[in-house]
Design an enzyme around this catalytic site. Structure first.
Site, PDB file in Angstrom:
ATOM      1  N   GLN A   1       0.948  -1.266  -0.048  1.00  0.00           N
ATOM      2  CA  GLN A   1      -0.032  -0.061   0.044  1.00  0.00           C
ATOM      3  C   GLN A   1       1.020   1.135   0.188  1.00  0.00           C
ATOM      4  OE1 GLN A   1      -2.513   1.445   3.483  1.00  0.00           O
ATOM      5  NE2 GLN A   1      -3.884   1.234   1.937  1.00  0.00           N
TER       6      GLN A   1
ATOM      7  N   TYR B   1      -5.996  10.873   4.817  1.00  0.00           N
ATOM      8  CA  TYR B   1      -4.654  11.039   4.308  1.00  0.00           C
ATOM      9  C   TYR B   1      -4.494  11.865   3.188  1.00  0.00           C
ATOM     10  CZ  TYR B   1      -3.533   7.554   8.140  1.00  0.00           C
ATOM     11  OH  TYR B   1      -3.603   7.132   9.076  1.00  0.00           O
TER      12      TYR B   1
ATOM     13  N   ARG C   1      -7.527   2.428  -2.622  1.00  0.00           N
ATOM     14  CA  ARG C   1      -8.440   2.194  -1.389  1.00  0.00           C
ATOM     15  C   ARG C   1      -9.377   3.469  -1.363  1.00  0.00           C
ATOM     16  NH1 ARG C   1      -8.117   0.690   5.125  1.00  0.00           N
ATOM     17  NH2 ARG C   1      -9.001  -1.180   4.662  1.00  0.00           N
TER      18      ARG C   1
ATOM     19  N   GLY D   1      -9.384  -7.129   8.133  1.00  0.00           N
ATOM     20  CA  GLY D   1      -7.988  -6.305   9.045  1.00  0.00           C
ATOM     21  C   GLY D   1      -7.976  -7.071  10.404  1.00  0.00           C
ATOM     22  N   ARG D   2      -8.475  -6.503  11.340  1.00  0.00           N
ATOM     23  CA  ARG D   2      -8.091  -6.811  12.732  1.00  0.00           C
ATOM     24  C   ARG D   2      -8.341  -8.471  12.806  1.00  0.00           C
ATOM     25  NH1 ARG D   2      -8.543  -2.679  17.457  1.00  0.00           N
ATOM     26  NH2 ARG D   2      -7.376  -0.746  16.345  1.00  0.00           N
TER      27      ARG D   2
END
Length: 363
Positions: A98, A179, A226, A316-317
């Site tokens: 990424q 971001y 993304r 993810g987690r």
């Protein structure tokens, strides 16, 4: 009926299943922002995913916003990532990196020569970042001048080429979570009056230039993106018309024939119904593989793929504490809980020491 375990061709990549490891910042890079030997083992353990998307990796020194995050711009970083990609490929996995520029979500202690972070704006974000002193408020940024933006775009192009040198199967551009790219996209942040500010087409310009640069360097079939249309992460206030903004952006990407778009539905790591948004309408704008993310449970994931709402699901987690998540989903086995104390920074504990089903002690 399509299932999570059916193979799929995504751009130029053949994937063995549709379960994707989402990008997860873990703050364990070695000096020089080089992926560590622990990272080699961490990703190798999770290579059963149809695709691994690595932790976000800055495209330049100015792109860093958190302590001990890896980069993808120096020779040593490329060598470090090559050890990771070789390990994942040896296990039969596929892996993309990424590409990340944090923009204003940074601190002067993390910037070259202690300079101010850069952004679309000079307004400081009301959020914190992770430094040697722990979590501290981010620093005030300065707005990029118009003539500085081509160099930012070039840093993404160069990072994409570095990713190929490091043995990655492709890249995902981080256009989400407040971001840099999203700091240009959203009119809640972007207060510019040049060709990168104002109307939707102007605010989407940086994203499109970055995607054109990356796809031009390594091919659209190895390039993903993304997006997070409504997340409030990192003080990203809601855009005045997110549906129109993101539909325009995705539609403009069509000529690039990107491999995939990954969309965070709702608030990142939070409520899926955080704000209204028509994700199906967004998907209709994109011809490539559609990857859905955020809070998917096993049955939700099966249903989304079976119905065609998504081609892939990124987790993810759950991948943090379940290196064999693919097997656990296949067998409907219980998921191991993660230790929140070891998420950011540290060593092997909470990183490479989570057991697989075969290694767990019998009750």
């Amino acid at each position: 009926m399509t299932t999570l375990f059916d193979p799929i061709r995504v751009g130029d990549l053949d994937l063995g299943n549709r379960i994707v490891m989402a990008p997860l910042t873990r703050n364990r890079a070695a000096p020089g922002q080089v992926p560590s030997e622990l990272a080699v083992e961490y990703y190798r353990q999770r290579a059963s995913a149809g695709l691994i998307i690595t932790e976000a990796s800055q495209v330049s020194p100015e792109g860093q916003g958190y302590l001990d995050t890896p980069g993808i711009y120096s020779a040593e970083q490329i060598k470090g990532w090559r050890r990771v990609t070789d390990a994942v490929h040896a296990e039969g996995g596929r892996i993309v990196v990424q590409l990340w520029h944090v923009g204003r979500i940074s601190h002067v202690s993390l910037q070259p020569s202690g300079q101010a972070p850069v952004s679309s704006t000079a307004r400081r974000a009301e959020t914190k970042t992770f430094t040697r002193d722990g979590f501290v408020p981010v620093s005030s940024p300065r707005a990029l001048s118009t003539d500085e933006i081509p160099a930012v775009v070039a840093s993404y192009r160069s990072a994409a080429r570095s990713a190929m040198d490091a043995g990655f199967d492709g890249v995902e551009v981080h256009g989400a979570n407040g971001y840099l790219i999203e700091q240009f996209l959203r009119d809640s942040i972007n207060d510019r009056n040049d060709e990168y500010g104002g109307p939707i087409a102007n605010r989407a310009r940086l994203l499109l230039e970055v995607m054109q640069a990356v796809a031009g360097a390594i091919g659209g079939g190895r390039t993903g993106l993304r997006l997070s249309p409504v997340t409030p992460s990192n003080d990203a206030g809601a855009d005045s018309d997110p549906q129109a903004l993101y539909e325009h952006a995705v539609a403009q990407l069509a000529p690039l024939q990107l491999a995939f778009v990954e969309v965070v539905e709702g608030a990142t790591a939070g409520a899926r119904d955080f704000a209204p948004f028509d994700y199906a309408a967004l998907r209709r704008r994109f011809a490539g593989a559609w990857m859905a993310n955020n809070g998917y449970q096993r049955q939700m994931a099966f249903d989304a793929v079976a119905s065609g709402a998504a081609n892939l699901i990124s987790f993810g987690r759950p991948f943090i504490s379940n290196p064999d998540l693919v097997r656990r989903i296949r067998e409907n086995a219980p998921l191991a809980p993660l230790d929140p104390r070891t998420l950011y920074g540290g060593g092997a504990k909470g990183y490479t020491d989570y057991p697989t089903l075969a290694a767990e002690p019998a009750e």
